[in-house]
Scaffold this motif. Structure first.
Motif, PDB file in Angstrom:
ATOM      1  N   CYS A  29       0.851  -1.193   0.000  1.00  0.00           N
ATOM      2  CA  CYS A  29       0.000   0.000   0.000  1.00  0.00           C
ATOM      3  C   CYS A  29       0.883   1.236   0.000  1.00  0.00           C
ATOM      4  O   CYS A  29       2.098   1.164   0.195  1.00  0.00           O
ATOM      5  CB  CYS A  29      -1.001   0.002   1.152  1.00  0.00           C
ATOM      6  SG  CYS A  29      -0.348   0.430   2.739  1.00  0.00           S
TER       7      CYS A  29
ATOM      8  N   GLY B 265      -4.584   1.488  -1.587  1.00  0.00           N
ATOM      9  CA  GLY B 265      -4.416   0.069  -1.348  1.00  0.00           C
ATOM     10  C   GLY B 265      -5.386  -0.373  -0.275  1.00  0.00           C
ATOM     11  O   GLY B 265      -6.295   0.366   0.078  1.00  0.00           O
TER      12      GLY B 265
ATOM     13  N   TYR C 174      -3.080  -3.750  -1.738  1.00  0.00           N
ATOM     14  CA  TYR C 174      -2.996  -4.601  -2.910  1.00  0.00           C
ATOM     15  C   TYR C 174      -2.398  -5.921  -2.451  1.00  0.00           C
ATOM     16  O   TYR C 174      -1.335  -5.949  -1.822  1.00  0.00           O
ATOM     17  CB  TYR C 174      -2.118  -3.962  -3.994  1.00  0.00           C
ATOM     18  CG  TYR C 174      -1.981  -4.837  -5.214  1.00  0.00           C
ATOM     19  CD1 TYR C 174      -2.926  -4.788  -6.224  1.00  0.00           C
ATOM     20  CD2 TYR C 174      -0.926  -5.734  -5.340  1.00  0.00           C
ATOM     21  CE1 TYR C 174      -2.826  -5.608  -7.340  1.00  0.00           C
ATOM     22  CE2 TYR C 174      -0.810  -6.549  -6.450  1.00  0.00           C
ATOM     23  CZ  TYR C 174      -1.764  -6.483  -7.444  1.00  0.00           C
ATOM     24  OH  TYR C 174      -1.662  -7.293  -8.540  1.00  0.00           O
TER      25      TYR C 174
ATOM     26  N   MET D 210       1.420  -4.567 -10.799  1.00  0.00           N
ATOM     27  CA  MET D 210       0.650  -3.877  -9.765  1.00  0.00           C
ATOM     28  C   MET D 210       0.637  -2.376 -10.031  1.00  0.00           C
ATOM     29  O   MET D 210      -0.410  -1.726  -9.943  1.00  0.00           O
ATOM     30  CB  MET D 210       1.242  -4.180  -8.379  1.00  0.00           C
ATOM     31  CG  MET D 210       0.504  -3.538  -7.209  1.00  0.00           C
ATOM     32  SD  MET D 210       0.912  -1.813  -6.841  1.00  0.00           S
ATOM     33  CE  MET D 210       2.645  -1.905  -6.453  1.00  0.00           C
TER      34      MET D 210
ATOM     35  N   PHE E 288      -3.021  -1.393 -11.007  1.00  0.00           N
ATOM     36  CA  PHE E 288      -3.690  -0.982  -9.775  1.00  0.00           C
ATOM     37  C   PHE E 288      -3.302   0.430  -9.346  1.00  0.00           C
ATOM     38  O   PHE E 288      -4.148   1.303  -9.195  1.00  0.00           O
ATOM     39  CB  PHE E 288      -3.383  -1.989  -8.654  1.00  0.00           C
ATOM     40  CG  PHE E 288      -3.925  -1.566  -7.316  1.00  0.00           C
ATOM     41  CD1 PHE E 288      -5.276  -1.699  -7.027  1.00  0.00           C
ATOM     42  CD2 PHE E 288      -3.092  -1.025  -6.352  1.00  0.00           C
ATOM     43  CE1 PHE E 288      -5.785  -1.297  -5.801  1.00  0.00           C
ATOM     44  CE2 PHE E 288      -3.585  -0.613  -5.131  1.00  0.00           C
ATOM     45  CZ  PHE E 288      -4.937  -0.754  -4.848  1.00  0.00           C
TER      46      PHE E 288
END
Length: 184
Positions: free
Chosen positions: A73, A82, A84, A104, A108
């Motif tokens: 995060c 996050g 994540y 990621m 994300f």
């Protein structure tokens, strides 16, 4: 070699002192980090010694590689981005490597940043190998430009330096106290 480390640290400290003079600079840094959450009764015994009057020959068999979950995060004055959870395509927990870290970031982190004004934000990460790979640094420079605090980044995080992030000094300890209150 120690002199080189000291020179790198001195340059970083000089940079930090100049930036801290900028009002609210500290509020514009996204601190990032990962933590491992063990999914069984595993305890890292490296710094843990148990004294007992019981037979020292008694042992408990444990797996060589206990199952864990790696979580990432980022934390800044505006909140948390996050968490994540690193998982593979089949949904199994995996550790972080360069490809997974870049995936990621791409899938994300950068989409999450679209909710914030990244023109003013700096991104800080530690010196983990997957963070400092050339492909990772290039990917982060595409988003943050010179506002990247990382080993081998525009603002070079000194080698062998401790992580001075609120994640290490607050968030992970707090979250783990909640997670491990009842054994997972």
């Amino acid at each position: 070699m120690a002199t080189l480390y000291n020179q790198t640290r001195n340059r970083f400290v000089e940079w930090a002192q100049n930036e801290i003079a900028v009002p609210d600079f500290h509020k514009r840094i996204l601190f990032s980090d990962e933590a491992h959450f063990w999914l069984n009764d595993y305890v890292n015994k490296q710094n843990c010694r148990i004294w007992s009057e019981a037979d020292p020959q008694v042992y408990v068999e444990t797996p060589l590689h206990p199952e864990k979950m790696t979580v990432w995060c980022a934390l800044w004055a505006g909140g948390i981005i996050g968490p994540y959870f690193f998982k593979n395509d089949e949904g199994y927990n995996v550790t972080v490597n360069g490809d997974r870290y870049r995936a990621m970031i791409t899938n994300f982190f950068i989409p999450e940043l679209n909710n914030h004004d990244v023109q003013e934000l700096w991104f800080q990460q530690d010196g983990a190998t997957c963070h400092t790979a050339r492909a990772t640094i290039d990917l982060l420079k595409d988003t943050f430009g010179d506002r990247l605090i990382s080993r081998f980044g525009p603002v070079n995080w000194p080698p062998r330096s401790c992580d001075l992030t609120p994640l290490d000094y607050f968030l992970w300890g707090y979250v783990k106290s909640l997670v491990y209150a009842d054994k997972p």
